[in-house]
Design a protein around this motif. Sequence first.
Motif, PDB file in Angstrom:
ATOM      1  N   LEU A   1       0.807  -1.216   0.000  1.00 29.45           N
ATOM      2  CA  LEU A   1       0.000   0.000   0.000  1.00 29.45           C
ATOM      3  C   LEU A   1       0.843   1.270   0.000  1.00 29.45           C
ATOM      4  CD1 LEU A   1      -2.918  -1.034   2.365  1.00 29.45           C
ATOM      5  CD2 LEU A   1      -2.960  -0.797  -0.122  1.00 29.45           C
ATOM      6  N   HIS A   2       2.139   1.146   0.308  1.00 25.30           N
ATOM      7  CA  HIS A   2       3.012   2.315   0.176  1.00 25.30           C
ATOM      8  C   HIS A   2       3.026   2.789  -1.275  1.00 25.30           C
ATOM      9  CE1 HIS A   2       6.377   5.052   0.411  1.00 25.30           C
ATOM     10  NE2 HIS A   2       7.049   4.323  -0.468  1.00 25.30           N
ATOM     11  N   GLY A   3       3.111   1.866  -2.210  1.00 22.85           N
ATOM     12  CA  GLY A   3       3.063   2.225  -3.622  1.00 22.85           C
ATOM     13  C   GLY A   3       1.737   2.854  -4.003  1.00 22.85           C
ATOM     14  N   VAL A   4       0.657   2.363  -3.400  1.00 18.62           N
ATOM     15  CA  VAL A   4      -0.660   2.948  -3.649  1.00 18.62           C
ATOM     16  C   VAL A   4      -0.690   4.399  -3.173  1.00 18.62           C
ATOM     17  CG1 VAL A   4      -3.126   2.797  -3.087  1.00 18.62           C
ATOM     18  CG2 VAL A   4      -1.797   0.702  -3.505  1.00 18.62           C
ATOM     19  N   ASN A   5      -0.096   4.646  -2.004  1.00 26.77           N
ATOM     20  CA  ASN A   5      -0.077   6.009  -1.468  1.00 26.77           C
ATOM     21  C   ASN A   5       0.761   6.944  -2.327  1.00 26.77           C
ATOM     22  OD1 ASN A   5      -0.826   7.821   0.816  1.00 26.77           O
ATOM     23  ND2 ASN A   5       1.392   7.931   1.092  1.00 26.77           N
ATOM     24  N   LEU A   6       1.920   6.463  -2.801  1.00 27.84           N
ATOM     25  CA  LEU A   6       2.764   7.291  -3.655  1.00 27.84           C
ATOM     26  C   LEU A   6       2.034   7.647  -4.941  1.00 27.84           C
ATOM     27  CD1 LEU A   6       5.465   8.638  -4.221  1.00 27.84           C
ATOM     28  CD2 LEU A   6       6.347   6.425  -4.997  1.00 27.84           C
ATOM     29  N   LYS A   7       1.310   6.685  -5.508  1.00 32.01           N
ATOM     30  CA  LYS A   7       0.545   6.952  -6.735  1.00 32.01           C
ATOM     31  C   LYS A   7      -0.608   7.912  -6.475  1.00 32.01           C
ATOM     32  CE  LYS A   7       1.698   2.536  -8.890  1.00 32.01           C
ATOM     33  NZ  LYS A   7       1.214   1.198  -9.317  1.00 32.01           N
ATOM     34  N   HIS A   8      -1.135   7.889  -5.249  1.00 32.32           N
ATOM     35  CA  HIS A   8      -2.184   8.854  -4.882  1.00 32.32           C
ATOM     36  C   HIS A   8      -1.627  10.271  -4.857  1.00 32.32           C
ATOM     37  CE1 HIS A   8      -5.547  10.637  -2.600  1.00 32.32           C
ATOM     38  NE2 HIS A   8      -4.609  11.222  -1.872  1.00 32.32           N
ATOM     39  N   ASN A   9      -0.400  10.420  -4.362  1.00 27.91           N
ATOM     40  CA  ASN A   9       0.186  11.753  -4.222  1.00 27.91           C
ATOM     41  C   ASN A   9       0.720  12.309  -5.534  1.00 27.91           C
ATOM     42  OD1 ASN A   9      -0.299  11.956  -1.448  1.00 27.91           O
ATOM     43  ND2 ASN A   9       1.636  10.964  -0.912  1.00 27.91           N
ATOM     44  N   VAL A  10       1.366  11.474  -6.324  1.00 27.60           N
ATOM     45  CA  VAL A  10       2.005  11.925  -7.565  1.00 27.60           C
ATOM     46  C   VAL A  10       1.179  11.400  -8.730  1.00 27.60           C
ATOM     47  CG1 VAL A  10       4.136  11.995  -8.892  1.00 27.60           C
ATOM     48  CG2 VAL A  10       4.241  11.800  -6.408  1.00 27.60           C
ATOM     49  N   ARG A  11       0.303  12.213  -9.219  1.00 29.95           N
ATOM     50  CA  ARG A  11      -0.625  11.776 -10.260  1.00 29.95           C
ATOM     51  C   ARG A  11      -0.981  12.951 -11.153  1.00 29.95           C
ATOM     52  NH1 ARG A  11      -6.235  11.153  -6.679  1.00 29.95           N
ATOM     53  NH2 ARG A  11      -5.854  12.966  -5.338  1.00 29.95           N
ATOM     54  N   GLY A  12      -1.690  12.640 -12.212  1.00 28.08           N
ATOM     55  CA  GLY A  12      -2.102  13.677 -13.142  1.00 28.08           C
ATOM     56  C   GLY A  12      -1.231  13.701 -14.379  1.00 28.08           C
ATOM     57  N   GLU A  13      -1.489  14.654 -15.224  1.00 29.88           N
ATOM     58  CA  GLU A  13      -0.762  14.763 -16.486  1.00 29.88           C
ATOM     59  C   GLU A  13       0.728  14.991 -16.236  1.00 29.88           C
ATOM     60  OE1 GLU A  13      -0.867  17.384 -20.642  1.00 29.88           O
ATOM     61  OE2 GLU A  13      -2.296  17.773 -19.023  1.00 29.88           O
TER      62      GLU A  13
END
Length: 236
Positions: free
Chosen positions: A106-118
Motif C-alpha cells: 500500500l506504500h506504492g498505492v499512497n505514492l501513486k495517490h500523491n504523484v498523479r495527473g498529467e
Amino acid sequence: LFEDGAEGQPTTIRQSKPLTVRQTSFGCGKLGATVWPSSVALCLCLAANPDWVRGRRVLELGAGCGLPSLLCLEVLGANGVLSTDFWELDEQGNYDGRKEPVPARLHGVNLKHNVRGEGARVERVDWHKPDTILATKSFGADFIIGSDLVYYPSNVQPLIETLKILMEEEGGASEALLISPLPPEAERESLPEFRRKLPLELVQHNVEMDEIVLHRREEAENQRYLRIAIRAKNSN
C-alpha cells in the motif's frame, strides 16, 4: 529558510501554491511513511533554483511520499516526473528476504495517490535489480533528485550502480541533486562510504559536495545537510 554553507547567505523561500501530500502509517510505508526533513530540504533547494527543474524530465529516487516530485510537477514547471521507490509486491512480504524494513504494497498505492495527473508517473524500482532500473530509461529523465537515500550500508553500492545506469549510459541524465542529513540531526553510518565512492565511480560526471543549513522556526537547533550536485563533464 535555509543557508548555503558555502556562501553563508540565508535564503527565504515563499510559495503561495499549497501542495497536499497524504502520509501513511509506519506499518504500511516503513521508512517512506511520512515526509522526512531531508525531503523538505530538497524541496527548498529546488524552489530556490527553479531553472534546474523548469522544462525538464525529473526522476526521483526513494521518493517516499513524493513531495519533491509533486513540487517539480505542480510548481516548478517540470516537463514530467517519474517518482520511484521500492515496496513489497504482496501482503506476504516477498522482497527477496532482505532484513531491512521494506514498505508494504500500500506504500506504492499512497505514492501513486500523491504523484498523479498529467505528466506524472510512478514506478517500483529495486536498486538491487538492474532490470527494474533499465525499465525507467524510456521516461528519458535528464535530472535526478533524491533525499536521505543512503540509509543502509547494503544499499550504497546498488545506489551508485543505479546512478551509473541512469546517468552514465547512453541517453542518461546530465544532472542530479541529492540531499542527505548530517549530524547531529541524523547519523547515517553509510554516508562516509557513499561520499568516498561516488566521485570515483561516476567517471563521466563532476561530483560537488557542500553543506546547507535548514532553519525551522519551531525547532531550537538548525539542521545541517549534505548537498551533492552531479553534472556531466561535457555539460554547459
